[in-house]
Every structure is written in C-alpha cells, then in structure tokens.
Design a protein around this motif. Structure first.
Motif, PDB file in Angstrom:
ATOM      1  N   LYS A   1      47.890  37.632  55.466  1.00  0.00           N
ATOM      2  CA  LYS A   1      48.297  39.035  55.254  1.00  0.00           C
ATOM      3  C   LYS A   1      47.181  39.988  55.666  1.00  0.00           C
ATOM      4  CE  LYS A   1      49.892  42.033  51.593  1.00  0.00           C
ATOM      5  NZ  LYS A   1      49.731  42.225  50.176  1.00  0.00           N
ATOM      6  N   GLN A   2      45.999  39.749  55.144  1.00  0.00           N
ATOM      7  CA  GLN A   2      44.890  40.675  55.437  1.00  0.00           C
ATOM      8  C   GLN A   2      44.396  40.493  56.868  1.00  0.00           C
ATOM      9  OE1 GLN A   2      44.659  42.882  53.299  1.00  0.00           O
ATOM     10  NE2 GLN A   2      45.655  41.831  51.594  1.00  0.00           N
ATOM     11  N   GLY A   3      44.363  39.244  57.332  1.00  0.00           N
ATOM     12  CA  GLY A   3      43.861  38.956  58.688  1.00  0.00           C
ATOM     13  C   GLY A   3      44.715  39.626  59.755  1.00  0.00           C
ATOM     14  N   GLU A   4      46.019  39.605  59.565  1.00  0.00           N
ATOM     15  CA  GLU A   4      46.895  40.224  60.569  1.00  0.00           C
ATOM     16  C   GLU A   4      46.787  41.752  60.531  1.00  0.00           C
ATOM     17  OE1 GLU A   4      50.743  38.273  60.448  1.00  0.00           O
ATOM     18  OE2 GLU A   4      49.908  36.592  61.599  1.00  0.00           O
ATOM     19  N   LEU A   5      46.493  42.282  59.347  1.00  0.00           N
ATOM     20  CA  LEU A   5      46.285  43.726  59.229  1.00  0.00           C
ATOM     21  C   LEU A   5      44.983  44.134  59.950  1.00  0.00           C
ATOM     22  CD1 LEU A   5      47.526  46.223  58.007  1.00  0.00           C
ATOM     23  CD2 LEU A   5      46.455  45.664  55.827  1.00  0.00           C
ATOM     24  N   VAL A   6      43.958  43.341  59.748  1.00  0.00           N
ATOM     25  CA  VAL A   6      42.677  43.582  60.433  1.00  0.00           C
ATOM     26  C   VAL A   6      42.903  43.575  61.942  1.00  0.00           C
ATOM     27  CG1 VAL A   6      40.461  42.445  61.002  1.00  0.00           C
ATOM     28  CG2 VAL A   6      41.155  42.700  58.609  1.00  0.00           C
ATOM     29  N   ASP A   7      43.643  42.583  62.389  1.00  0.00           N
ATOM     30  CA  ASP A   7      43.926  42.434  63.823  1.00  0.00           C
ATOM     31  C   ASP A   7      44.711  43.637  64.357  1.00  0.00           C
ATOM     32  OD1 ASP A   7      44.088  40.976  66.310  1.00  0.00           O
ATOM     33  OD2 ASP A   7      46.199  40.627  65.808  1.00  0.00           O
ATOM     34  N   ALA A   8      45.693  44.088  63.588  1.00  0.00           N
ATOM     35  CA  ALA A   8      46.517  45.232  64.039  1.00  0.00           C
ATOM     36  C   ALA A   8      45.649  46.487  64.154  1.00  0.00           C
ATOM     37  CB  ALA A   8      47.667  45.460  63.060  1.00  0.00           C
ATOM     38  N   CYS A   9      44.749  46.689  63.194  1.00  0.00           N
ATOM     39  CA  CYS A   9      43.851  47.862  63.243  1.00  0.00           C
ATOM     40  C   CYS A   9      42.958  47.776  64.474  1.00  0.00           C
ATOM     41  CB  CYS A   9      42.984  47.937  61.990  1.00  0.00           C
ATOM     42  SG  CYS A   9      43.894  48.309  60.488  1.00  0.00           S
ATOM     43  N   ARG A  10      42.416  46.601  64.728  1.00  0.00           N
ATOM     44  CA  ARG A  10      41.531  46.438  65.888  1.00  0.00           C
ATOM     45  C   ARG A  10      42.279  46.701  67.191  1.00  0.00           C
ATOM     46  NH1 ARG A  10      38.477  40.857  64.093  1.00  0.00           N
ATOM     47  NH2 ARG A  10      36.692  41.794  63.038  1.00  0.00           N
ATOM     48  N   ARG A  11      43.492  46.206  67.275  1.00  0.00           N
ATOM     49  CA  ARG A  11      44.275  46.401  68.512  1.00  0.00           C
ATOM     50  C   ARG A  11      44.580  47.868  68.762  1.00  0.00           C
ATOM     51  NH1 ARG A  11      46.328  41.863  70.813  1.00  0.00           N
ATOM     52  NH2 ARG A  11      46.179  40.021  69.504  1.00  0.00           N
ATOM     53  N   ARG A  12      44.936  48.558  67.678  1.00  0.00           N
ATOM     54  CA  ARG A  12      45.244  49.976  67.824  1.00  0.00           C
ATOM     55  C   ARG A  12      44.011  50.722  68.331  1.00  0.00           C
ATOM     56  NH1 ARG A  12      48.534  50.248  63.428  1.00  0.00           N
ATOM     57  NH2 ARG A  12      46.789  50.639  62.037  1.00  0.00           N
ATOM     58  N   TYR A  13      42.885  50.388  67.737  1.00  0.00           N
ATOM     59  CA  TYR A  13      41.645  51.050  68.125  1.00  0.00           C
ATOM     60  C   TYR A  13      41.294  50.739  69.583  1.00  0.00           C
ATOM     61  CZ  TYR A  13      36.891  52.682  68.154  1.00  0.00           C
ATOM     62  OH  TYR A  13      35.745  53.362  68.475  1.00  0.00           O
ATOM     63  N   LEU A  14      41.529  49.518  69.959  1.00  0.00           N
ATOM     64  CA  LEU A  14      41.234  49.093  71.329  1.00  0.00           C
ATOM     65  C   LEU A  14      42.071  49.858  72.349  1.00  0.00           C
ATOM     66  CD1 LEU A  14      39.197  46.843  71.948  1.00  0.00           C
ATOM     67  CD2 LEU A  14      41.137  45.472  72.662  1.00  0.00           C
ATOM     68  N   ASP A  15      43.284  50.206  71.963  1.00  0.00           N
ATOM     69  CA  ASP A  15      44.119  51.030  72.851  1.00  0.00           C
ATOM     70  C   ASP A  15      43.462  52.382  73.098  1.00  0.00           C
ATOM     71  OD1 ASP A  15      46.023  49.112  73.139  1.00  0.00           O
ATOM     72  OD2 ASP A  15      47.367  49.913  71.600  1.00  0.00           O
ATOM     73  N   TYR A  16      42.916  52.965  72.035  1.00  0.00           N
ATOM     74  CA  TYR A  16      42.236  54.258  72.202  1.00  0.00           C
ATOM     75  C   TYR A  16      41.064  54.102  73.165  1.00  0.00           C
ATOM     76  CZ  TYR A  16      44.497  55.187  67.646  1.00  0.00           C
ATOM     77  OH  TYR A  16      45.382  55.316  66.613  1.00  0.00           O
ATOM     78  N   LEU A  17      40.323  53.010  72.963  1.00  0.00           N
ATOM     79  CA  LEU A  17      39.132  52.764  73.783  1.00  0.00           C
ATOM     80  C   LEU A  17      39.521  52.550  75.249  1.00  0.00           C
ATOM     81  CD1 LEU A  17      36.163  52.513  72.951  1.00  0.00           C
ATOM     82  CD2 LEU A  17      36.466  50.062  72.729  1.00  0.00           C
ATOM     83  N   THR A  18      40.568  51.786  75.443  1.00  0.00           N
ATOM     84  CA  THR A  18      41.014  51.485  76.798  1.00  0.00           C
ATOM     85  C   THR A  18      41.484  52.744  77.529  1.00  0.00           C
ATOM     86  OG1 THR A  18      41.787  49.436  75.854  1.00  0.00           O
ATOM     87  CG2 THR A  18      42.434  49.826  78.105  1.00  0.00           C
ATOM     88  N   ASP A  19      42.073  53.665  76.777  1.00  0.00           N
ATOM     89  CA  ASP A  19      42.550  54.917  77.387  1.00  0.00           C
ATOM     90  C   ASP A  19      41.390  55.784  77.850  1.00  0.00           C
ATOM     91  OD1 ASP A  19      45.152  54.444  77.085  1.00  0.00           O
ATOM     92  OD2 ASP A  19      45.461  55.700  75.319  1.00  0.00           O
TER      93      ASP A  19
END
Ligand SMILES: Nc1ncnc2c1ncn2[C@@H]1O[C@H](COP(=O)(O)OP(=O)(O)OP(=O)(O)O)[C@@H](O)[C@H]1O
Ligand SMILES: [Mg+2]
Length: 358
Positions: free
Chosen positions: A183-201
């Motif tokens: 539960k927590q690990g997938e939430l951590v992963d989702a937050c990281r992915r969202r942030y990575l999208d900002y970075l990639t943009d």
C-alpha cells in the motif's frame, strides 16, 4: 523563502559572524580555508538539520570552545517570519523553530526548503542509486504532500519485514508486513512518477545549452520487476528473500537514469558538462517547487567555478537569475564571479571573519 539575518557563533573557524543577506544573490568570496564552505554549511544545518560534511557534527564546534550556535530569521516573502536555530554542545545537538525547542528535522526541512550544489555535484551521475533517490525524493518530498507519510510508513514496514527475514521467522510473520509494504510502496512510487513528469517537462529547456541537440532522457526504475504491482513482485521473490535475509524489491531500490541520445550521461559528457547537467537538474527542482507550491527554495552553490569555464559559469548564473529566489554562492576570487552576478551582494571572508562589501 529567504534568510533575512544569520548569526553564527563558534562554528568551525568562525568565532562570531553576523550576515544580513540580500533576498536575491549573495556571493561569498575568500581564499582557501577562509571559511566560505563553513558559512554555507551553517545555513544548510538550519534548513536540513544536519551537515553535508561527512564528519560528526560535534567536530564543527570551534576548536577550544564548548558549543556552537547558528541562528537565522527566515521569511516567506509575504512578511511572515520564523526563527530557526541549531545548537550543539558537548552532549547534544538540538534544533529550534520559533519558541519550540527540540523540533524534528522534518519540521525544519518543511519550514526552510534548501538545495545544495557542491563541487562534487557531477557524482550524482556516477555514484550509486541511493544518491539519485535522495535527489529525486528531495523534490518529491516538497511537492507531493502524500509522499513523506507514505515513505515513513513504508520504511517502518520494510524494517520489520527485514527483521523477520534476518531472524528466520516463520513465513507468515514475513508476509504479515506485505499489505502495508504494498500500500505505502505503491503510493511512494506514484508520487515519484508524478514528480518525474514535472521534471521531464521542464528539464530539456534548461539543458539544451549544455548538451546541444543530444536528446536528454530521464528514465525511472521503480525498484521491482514486472508490471503487475509490488504485491506480485514480492510474492515472486519471497523464497529468495527468505534465503537472502532481506527484501530485495521495492521502492527502496528505485533508481533514476539520465541518458543523452540513449547513452548514459556519465559516459557521454565531459566532467564540466556532467557538472552543469546535474546543476541543471537541481535548478530544475527549484523551479518545480516554485511552479507547484509557490515556494522558492534557497540555493547554496559551493565553488561554482571549480571545473567550469567562463561561459558555463555564465550559463548557470543566468539560470539562477531566471529562477529568482535567494542564492548563496562561494568563489575563491571576485574575478571568478560571472558577469550576470556582478550586482549581487558580496561578502568577503578572511580567517573566519565575514565582512559585507559596501
Ligand atoms: N572545529 C573547527 N575549529 C576550528 N577550525 C575549523 C574547525 N573545523 C574546520 N576548521 C577550519 O576551518 C577552515 C575553513 O574551512 P572551509 O571549508 O570553510 O574553507 P573554505 O573557505 O571553503 O576553503 P576552500 O576554498 O579550500 O574550499 C579550515 O581551515 C578548517 O581547517
Ligand atoms: Mg570550500
């Protein structure tokens, strides 16, 4: 966010220093061993609750003294002020926020977001994944409010699961932690992915001048195999975990890969380019924090001129000006200050004494 006033007592080679920094760029200039990095270190301690040097913090107490104290007034730019302080005596280190003693590092980090760019910043590309995770998570922490509670709970569950594995507990005692871990690990992963999208943009625009037409690619591996979620991955390696005595998959094993036209950045660019590329990554994080949360973090840039020629120094300086916010940079000599920063507030450091240039 900015430091309005800074007071340093008995810290490293500094007996007493009072600084009234500018709200924009501040250049700290002085010879080797004059105390430049120590000024940045003092500010860093106030923003992160720890030093960036690897030696134990009590060694920062000025030789012959019993304790050090660093204090500052911080302001959020909307005339709201807070006071932060750090004190280390022979027995303990403590942090203070306004009138509250012994605050946690978490409270301090949230109150004063601050990013360091040091002369070894290029190592971000060369070193192990934990450094890149730390880089990524600094941004995720400040931008994604769900990240930190999830990460803390994940770490707690991971510790318990690893304890059970190491001590050869029965299988069901190991599995008991998997629900929380997933539960927590997938939430951590989702937050990281969202942030990575900002970075990639944002990133390609700010690195174009460094890498030219080579295409910058950021890719992220979440720390587990397969696409069916962490639960399936953990189940598939349970026997291996039992043999190894620790959890081999999960967001604690994530990594961020930086490539240029499909070649690892560390193999593609020169040392100086590596430095400016990683500097761009860090400056990009500062911009994301501003765009997403309206906060401009304080930037500490130690020895910008190390390994950077004039034009790259100028490029970084222009980027700093463009981002805005408060920045502290150190230079060995005034002649190394890029043209874009000549109107900055200058401080001269000599044998641990700091003097504001008029
Ligand atoms: N606890 C301490 N007490 C007294 N002096 C110390 C202490 N810790 C470090 N120093 C000294 O403080 C001096 C300043 O160190 P600092 O790293 O800030 O210098 P610097 O100006 O950044 O130099 P450089 O340009 O070489 O990076 C050094 O000479 C160091 O030996
Ligand atoms: Mg230094």
């Amino acid at each position: 966010m900015q430091f309005d006033a800074l007071s340093i007592r008995n810290f490293r080679c500094m007996e007493s220093a009072e600084l009234l920094p500018a709200e924009s760029v501040n250049c700290i200039i002085g010879d080797n061993a004059s105390g430049k990095t120590s000024v940045l270190e003092a500010i860093y301690i106030l923003g992160r609750g720890q030093s960036f040097r690897h030696s134990p913090l009590h060694q920062a107490i000025r030789r012959g003294d019993d304790s050090f104290t660093v204090r500052a007034r911080i302001s959020d730019g909307a005339s709201r002020h807070r006071r932060v302080g750090a004190h280390h005596d022979k027995r303990q280190f403590s942090l203070k926020l306004d009138d509250i003693d012994n605050v946690s590092r978490f409270e301090l980090v949230s109150a004063a977001p601050l990013q360091l760019i040091d002369p070894n910043v290029h190592r971000l590309l060369e070193q192990g994944p934990q450094h890149r995770r730390q880089f990524l998570d600094w941004g995720v922490f400040h931008v994604e409010p769900l990240f930190f509670p999830a990460w803390r709970r994940y770490r707690r569950a991971l510790k318990q699961r690893n304890h059970a594995l190491r001590h050869r507990y029965a299988k069901h005692d190991v599995l008991a932690w998997d629900g929380e871990l997933v539960k927590q690990g997938e939430l951590v992963d989702a937050c990281r992915r969202r942030y990575l999208d900002y970075l990639t943009d944002l990133l390609p625009k700010s690195t174009h001048r460094v890498i030219g037409n080579g295409q910058l690619q950021l890719s992220y591996t979440n720390g587990w195999k397969g696409t069916e979620g962490l639960g399936v991955a953990l189940a598939s390696t349970l026997d291996r975990d039992l043999r190894a005595g620790f959890t081999q998959q999960g967001p604690h094993r994530a990594d961020l890969h930086v490539a240029i036209s499909s070649t690892k950045a560390r193999d593609w660019v020169s040392r100086g380019q590596q430095k400016i590329l990683t500097t761009s990554l860090l400056l990009c994080q500062a911009q994301i924090l501003h765009l997403r949360r309206g906060i401009k973090p304080v930037l500490l840039i130690d020895d910008l001129a190390a390994e950077l020629g004039e034009s790259f120094r100028q490029t970084v300086a222009e980027e700093i000006i463009r981002i805005g916010g408060q920045c502290f940079l150190t230079f060995l000599d005034e002649s190394l200050v890029p043209d874009a920063l000549t109107s900055a507030q200058m401080f001269h450091v000599e044998h641990g004494r700091v003097r504001r240039a008029l």
